[in-house]
Scaffold this active site. Structure first.
Site, PDB file in Angstrom:
ATOM      1  N   GLN A 191       3.779   3.460 -13.073  1.00 31.64           N
ATOM      2  CA  GLN A 191       3.040   3.708 -11.768  1.00 31.64           C
ATOM      3  C   GLN A 191       1.754   4.699 -12.326  1.00 31.64           C
ATOM      4  O   GLN A 191       0.712   5.154 -11.572  1.00 31.64           O
ATOM      5  CB  GLN A 191       3.854   4.688 -11.162  1.00 31.64           C
ATOM      6  N   PHE A 222       9.441   4.692  -7.114  1.00 34.34           N
ATOM      7  CA  PHE A 222      10.155   5.617  -6.328  1.00 34.34           C
ATOM      8  C   PHE A 222       9.703   6.812  -7.062  1.00 34.34           C
ATOM      9  O   PHE A 222      10.606   8.020  -7.019  1.00 34.34           O
ATOM     10  CB  PHE A 222      11.788   5.293  -6.192  1.00 34.34           C
ATOM     11  N   GLU A 226       6.589   7.163 -12.893  1.00 33.20           N
ATOM     12  CA  GLU A 226       5.447   7.714 -13.014  1.00 33.20           C
ATOM     13  C   GLU A 226       5.151   8.456 -14.409  1.00 33.20           C
ATOM     14  O   GLU A 226       4.016   8.208 -14.945  1.00 33.20           O
ATOM     15  CB  GLU A 226       5.364   8.937 -11.971  1.00 33.20           C
ATOM     16  N   ARG A 304       5.727  21.758  -6.095  1.00 35.65           N
ATOM     17  CA  ARG A 304       5.754  21.032  -4.803  1.00 35.65           C
ATOM     18  C   ARG A 304       6.892  21.680  -3.865  1.00 35.65           C
ATOM     19  O   ARG A 304       7.246  21.712  -2.764  1.00 35.65           O
ATOM     20  CB  ARG A 304       5.935  19.449  -4.885  1.00 35.65           C
ATOM     21  N   ARG A 336      10.701  10.229  -5.079  1.00 34.38           N
ATOM     22  CA  ARG A 336      10.083  10.360  -3.577  1.00 34.38           C
ATOM     23  C   ARG A 336      10.320  11.800  -3.057  1.00 34.38           C
ATOM     24  O   ARG A 336      11.547  12.012  -2.765  1.00 34.38           O
ATOM     25  CB  ARG A 336      11.198   9.175  -2.866  1.00 34.38           C
ATOM     26  N   PHE A 338       9.299  14.401  -4.408  1.00 30.38           N
ATOM     27  CA  PHE A 338       8.799  15.072  -5.712  1.00 30.38           C
ATOM     28  C   PHE A 338       9.285  16.702  -5.439  1.00 30.38           C
ATOM     29  O   PHE A 338       8.188  17.748  -5.437  1.00 30.38           O
ATOM     30  CB  PHE A 338       7.279  15.140  -5.653  1.00 30.38           C
ATOM     31  N   ALA A 503       2.601  10.873  -5.076  1.00 23.71           N
ATOM     32  CA  ALA A 503       2.120  11.717  -4.168  1.00 23.71           C
ATOM     33  C   ALA A 503       1.753  11.079  -3.046  1.00 23.71           C
ATOM     34  O   ALA A 503       0.911  11.922  -2.161  1.00 23.71           O
ATOM     35  CB  ALA A 503       0.948  13.054  -4.760  1.00 23.71           C
ATOM     36  N   GLU A 703       6.214   9.262   1.243  1.00 26.51           N
ATOM     37  CA  GLU A 703       7.606  10.094   0.725  1.00 26.51           C
ATOM     38  C   GLU A 703       7.901  10.914   2.016  1.00 26.51           C
ATOM     39  O   GLU A 703       9.141  11.166   2.149  1.00 26.51           O
ATOM     40  CB  GLU A 703       6.877  11.109  -0.236  1.00 26.51           C
TER      41      GLU A 703
HETATM   42  N1  MTE Z   1       8.108   1.955  -1.302  1.00 22.51           N
HETATM   43  C1  MTE Z   1       8.652   0.999  -2.070  1.00 22.51           C
HETATM   44  N2  MTE Z   1       9.037  -0.260  -1.550  1.00 22.51           N
HETATM   45  N3  MTE Z   1       8.892   1.173  -3.621  1.00 22.51           N
HETATM   46  C2  MTE Z   1       8.628   2.332  -4.207  1.00 22.51           C
HETATM   47  O1  MTE Z   1       8.588   2.242  -5.259  1.00 22.51           O
HETATM   48  N4  MTE Z   1       7.601   4.581  -3.931  1.00 22.51           N
HETATM   49  C3  MTE Z   1       7.574   5.779  -3.001  1.00 22.51           C
HETATM   50  C4  MTE Z   1       6.777   5.273  -1.808  1.00 22.51           C
HETATM   51  N5  MTE Z   1       7.149   4.259  -1.198  1.00 22.51           N
HETATM   52  C5  MTE Z   1       7.935   3.199  -3.275  1.00 22.51           C
HETATM   53  C6  MTE Z   1       7.778   3.046  -1.831  1.00 22.51           C
HETATM   54  C7  MTE Z   1       6.931   6.708  -3.634  1.00 22.51           C
HETATM   55  S1  MTE Z   1       7.780   7.926  -4.597  1.00 22.51           S
HETATM   56  C8  MTE Z   1       5.629   7.158  -3.471  1.00 22.51           C
HETATM   57  S2  MTE Z   1       4.969   8.425  -4.124  1.00 22.51           S
HETATM   58  C9  MTE Z   1       4.699   6.232  -2.639  1.00 22.51           C
HETATM   59  O2  MTE Z   1       5.493   5.114  -2.380  1.00 22.51           O
HETATM   60  C10 MTE Z   1       3.537   5.670  -3.567  1.00 22.51           C
HETATM   61  O3  MTE Z   1       2.663   4.794  -2.911  1.00 22.51           O
HETATM   62  P1  MTE Z   1       1.616   5.198  -1.782  1.00 22.51           P
HETATM   63  O4  MTE Z   1       0.988   6.271  -2.500  1.00 22.51           O
HETATM   64  O5  MTE Z   1       0.721   4.067  -1.931  1.00 22.51           O
HETATM   65  O6  MTE Z   1       2.318   5.342  -0.656  1.00 22.51           O
HETATM   66  N1  HPA Z   2       3.564  14.007  -6.625  1.00 25.67           N
HETATM   67  C1  HPA Z   2       3.522  13.204  -7.370  1.00 25.67           C
HETATM   68  N2  HPA Z   2       3.445  13.130  -8.493  1.00 25.67           N
HETATM   69  C2  HPA Z   2       2.677  14.096  -9.172  1.00 25.67           C
HETATM   70  C3  HPA Z   2       2.533  15.107  -8.313  1.00 25.67           C
HETATM   71  C4  HPA Z   2       2.832  15.321  -7.102  1.00 25.67           C
HETATM   72  O1  HPA Z   2       2.495  16.156  -6.187  1.00 25.67           O
HETATM   73  N3  HPA Z   2       1.503  16.083  -8.818  1.00 25.67           N
HETATM   74  C5  HPA Z   2       1.382  15.583 -10.283  1.00 25.67           C
HETATM   75  N4  HPA Z   2       2.060  14.133 -10.434  1.00 25.67           N
HETATM   76 MO1  MOS Z   3       6.241   9.364  -5.963  1.00 29.42          MO
HETATM   77  S1  MOS Z   3       7.866  10.680  -6.305  1.00 29.42           S
HETATM   78  O1  MOS Z   3       5.020  10.763  -6.138  1.00 29.42           O
HETATM   79  O2  MOS Z   3       6.045   8.387  -7.113  1.00 29.42           O
END
Ligand code: MTE
Ligand code: HPA
Ligand code: MOS
Length: 747
Positions: A191, A222, A226, A304, A336, A338, A503, A703
């Site tokens: 990520q 998820f 990261e 967070r 997810r 955090f 995030a 999230e």
């Molecule tokens: N949805 C799917 N299908 N797969 C994933 O790994 N990760 C989640 C969420 N939805 C995830 C998901 C997490 S932890 C985050 S932070 C966000 O997607 C990241 O993507 P976005 O910032 O584009 O929403």
């Molecule tokens: N969310 C997810 N990843 C991060 C964050 C957060 O708030 N801050 C630093 N890495």
């Molecule tokens: Mo989502 S836990 O911020 O990758």
């Protein structure tokens, strides 16, 4: 056939890092890991490993040409352990072989002399021993000490929240390929392409411009990729550099489960005080986070938790203290939510205890105490609107909360072995990285001579559909068919210094950068289109795959692009976006860390069978604030997935270690994630009122809905309490069938 990023996934045609064709001569790597939770070691004996057929080399920390440190927030996180290990599964050597099997067998044959040291697995025990990642932090508002005197009801209690495994479909994987110029091309399932980029530069000693990190897509992240995709990419890079051969490293499922960090377990004490009218007056909580053996992202996750400790409620006097405790478990990491879900659970547990003591429904207390415009959060922001109550009231009226409460009471009065329970969980989730510097993104857009468009940003698609959103935004902005726009893979060569896709900000940040890049292209095209259409530049409209003007005259997009090239108008653009207005001072814990808040509420219903000790979640009904949705189907998918993931965490997913810190639940047979049959019916109403928000008025969705899954625990507990009064014991998750049974029958 036209390309569609979502169809590739749906048809199973999408290629992941482990599916990439291997260059000739590719070697495979696997780590040898610590059998001890805490130990000193020396005398690594490679002979048995090197005798294993197919094994080519065994590398240790001494083979690292740069610095043996891949720490991000904190230094001191070695890629390969030297002299001391801090958890079972910590890598101390790398075996490289001509097949993945041989590497794996070789890694099992590696030997060292281990001198065990005392190990701690429990967060409170680590706290008592002074094992902290950083000094505890406190967020406070009002005067909590004085407020207790005005409370007519005070409840207190303790919460134990379990861990969870990410169970992304694609396990951790990287492929490193040496280049002729001494550099490296790295395909990583991460990520955080720039996180990998920096860490590979550190361990290799190479300048970043000799390293390219590319990410096509992930089979789920998820949060688990990261920070914790980085070591595998670095290890593959190390072997590739040392052996001058391409090297792939992919963990199998049990190794992935054993070697990588999970959701942080939390232990917490709380105290909640209310006045005679039922208003929340004072809230105090202490959170003990089980960080595992290194910092990783734990302190950001802890922060967070602090930001979300008051969830969607007005709490005038608050003091929440949180400690990140170092234990001898694999380092826990982003997952997810955090840290927000853990903190929110603690307050929701407190609210239900208060309601029980007062003999009223939690829902009445919750509704009465929701945030209104102007109510203060402990970190310097105030609620911008009345969306918390608006979502709750829409949920209550549309899904007939009162009727459901009544129906369940009637059902429970009718006897038999089944009992039903209901709960409502509101959410208020801050959107932006709290670390202000991460809230920036860049996009590179090319329009090719045939009018087709390529866009690349720092966003990593892990199944959440961020590429689809970016594609849609670019198409909308340029006024072209979506089929003309291709989202290219994420590469540090195209876009540098990218924030992790995390995030929930992936679309907000990268989508806005992409939109800015598209606007730049239009700014160059507009005078030309005006000239060709014989109208003032301001009269040109880019829409329906053409440039048009008021009288209907139009130039089709491909023709315009041919003309633009002939006239030497730039057809490529790079744009940068930084979320405006953000600042946060982590020493004062005050500022404006979030661009906006996402609100919503869910009604969760559950049934328990008190004889069999089983429970199921029957239904989840949701009103969720998505702003002006860019794609309602995608938003619904994110909400459904997050809810089911949250339900799993609360119910069947139990991580168990033995007394020596060895993971027992290291297969999907011993670790139970929800399947299609466990998933409840989910009814979703998207609240799409406009307001200050993110990309084109939409709101981040990745999230926040996971919080609704917490309702699984509280709904099951409500069902259990409908059969017999439950003692006020510790609230512990997951609420497995075993716990339901033993709690109901005092076993
Ligand atoms: N949805 C799917 N299908 N797969 C994933 O790994 N990760 C989640 C969420 N939805 C995830 C998901 C997490 S932890 C985050 S932070 C966000 O997607 C990241 O993507 P976005 O910032 O584009 O929403
Ligand atoms: N969310 C997810 N990843 C991060 C964050 C957060 O708030 N801050 C630093 N890495
Ligand atoms: Mo989502 S836990 O911020 O990758």
């Amino acid at each position: 056939m036209t390309y569609s990023p979502l169809a590739l996934l749906a048809r199973g045609e999408a290629r992941f890092t482990g599916d990439l064709p291997l260059p000739p001569g590719t070697l495979h790597a696997m780590v040898a890991t610590s059998p001890q939770a805490h130990a000193c070691f020396n005398g690594i004996d490679r002979s048995a490993a090197l005798a294993e057929p197919g094994v080519v080399a065994v590398l240790t920390a001494a083979d690292i040409p740069g610095t043996n440190d891949i720490g991000n927030l904190f230094r001191g996180e070695p890629l390969l352990a030297v002299e001391e290990v801090h958890c079972v599964g910590e890598p101390y050597a790398l075996v490289v072989a001509d097949s993945a099997d041989a590497a794996w067998r070789g890694a099992r044959e590696l030997r060292a002399d281990w001198q065990p040291l005392p190990a701690i697995f429990d967060a409170r025990a680590a706290y008592a021993a002074g094992q902290l990642i950083q000094p505890p932090r406190t967020f406070a508002l009002g005067d909590v000490d004085a407020a207790w005197a005005s409370c007519t009801t005070v409840v207190s209690g303790r919460v134990e929240l379990g861990s969870a495994e990410h169970v992304y479909m694609e396990t951790q994987c990287a492929l490193a390929i040496p280049r002729d110029d001494g550099g490296l091309k790295i395909h990583s399932a991460t990520q955080s392409p720039s996180g990998v980029h920096k860490a590979v530069a550190a361990i290799s000693g190479l300048p970043m411009h000799l390293i390219e990190v590319e990410v096509e897509r992930l089979g789920g992240g998820f949060g688990g990729k990261e920070e914790q995709a980085t070591p595998w990419a670095c290890l593959a890079a190390l072997a590739a550099l040392r052996l001058r051969r391409p090297v792939r490293l992919q963990l199998d499922r049990p190794d992935d489960m054993r070697l990588t960090g999970k959701r942080h377990p939390y232990s917490a004490d709380y105290r909640l005080g209310l006045d005679a009218q039922g208003n929340f007056l004072a809230y105090e909580a202490t959170l003990y986070q089980n960080a595992g053996c290194t910092a990783d992202l734990s302190t950001a996750i802890l922060e967070r938790s602090l930001f979300h400790a008051t969830n969607a409620y007005r709490l005038p006097n608050v003091r929440v203290t949180a400690a990140s405790c170092r234990t001898n478990l694999p380092s826990n990491t982003a997952f997810r939510g955090f840290g927000a879900p853990q903190a929110i659970f603690v307050l929701e547990a407190a609210i239900r205890r208060a309601a029980r003591q007062l003999g009223i429904t939690p829902e009445s207390l919750q509704r009465q105490n929701l945030l209104h415009t102007g109510d203060a959060f402990p970190y310097g922001m105030t609620a911008a609107d009345d969306r918390a109550t608006a979502c709750w009231d829409e949920l209550s009226s549309h899904f007939d909360l009162a009727g459901r409460q009544q129906a369940i009471a009637q059902f429970n009065a009718s006897g038999g072995p089944l009992r039903k329970g209901l709960t409502v969980v509101p959410v208020c989730f801050g959107i932006s990285f709290a670390a202000t510097l991460l809230n920036q993104a860049e996009a590179l857009l090319h329009v090719y001579a045939d009018g087709s468009v390529s866009i690349t940003t720092g966003a990593v698609d892990m199944g959440q559909g961020v590429q689809h959103r970016i594609r849609r935004v670019v198409a909308l902005t340029l006024g072209v068919d979506e089929a003309r726009v291709h989202v290219a893979s994420t590469s540090t060569r195209s876009v540098a210094n990218v924030s992790p896709t995390a995030a929930s900000t992936g679309a907000d940040l990268n989508g806005e950068a992409a939109r800015q890049a598209a606007l730049r292209i239009l700014a160059g095209l507009r005078p030309l289109a005006a000239e060709l259409l014989a109208c003032p530049p301001a009269a040109v409209v880019f829409a329906h795959d053409a440039a048009t003007q008021a009288d209907g005259r139009r130039i089709a997009w491909p023709e315009l692009i041919v003309a633009a090239y002939a006239r030497r108008v730039p057809l490529s653009a790079l744009a940068h976006y930084a979320t405006p207005g953000l600042h946060f001072d982590p020493s004062a814990n005050q500022g404006r860390p979030f661009a906006y808040h996402v609100m919503g509420a869910a009604l969760v219903e559950a049934t328990v069978d008190v004889l069999r000790g089983t429970g199921r979640i029957d239904r989840v009904a949701v009103v969720h604030d998505v702003g002006l949705s860019l794609d309602p189907t995608l938003d619904r998918g994110q909400i459904e997935g997050a809810i089911v993931q949250g339900i799993g965490w609360m119910t069947s997913e139990e991580i168990l270690y033995d007394e020596n810190g060895r993971l027992l639940t290291d297969t999907l047979a011993s670790y139970k994630i929800p399947d299609l049959y466990d998933a409840p019916a989910i009814d979703i109403r998207l609240r799409q009122d406009a307001g200050a928000a993110g990309l084109l008025g939409s709101k981040a969705v990745g999230e926040p809905p996971l919080i609704y899954g917490l309702g699984a625990y509280f709904a099951l507990r409500a069902a259990m309490a409908a059969w017999r009064p439950l003692p006020d014991e510790v609230q512990q998750t997951p609420l497995t069938a075993e716990r339901i049974f033993t709690q109901l029958h005092d076993l």
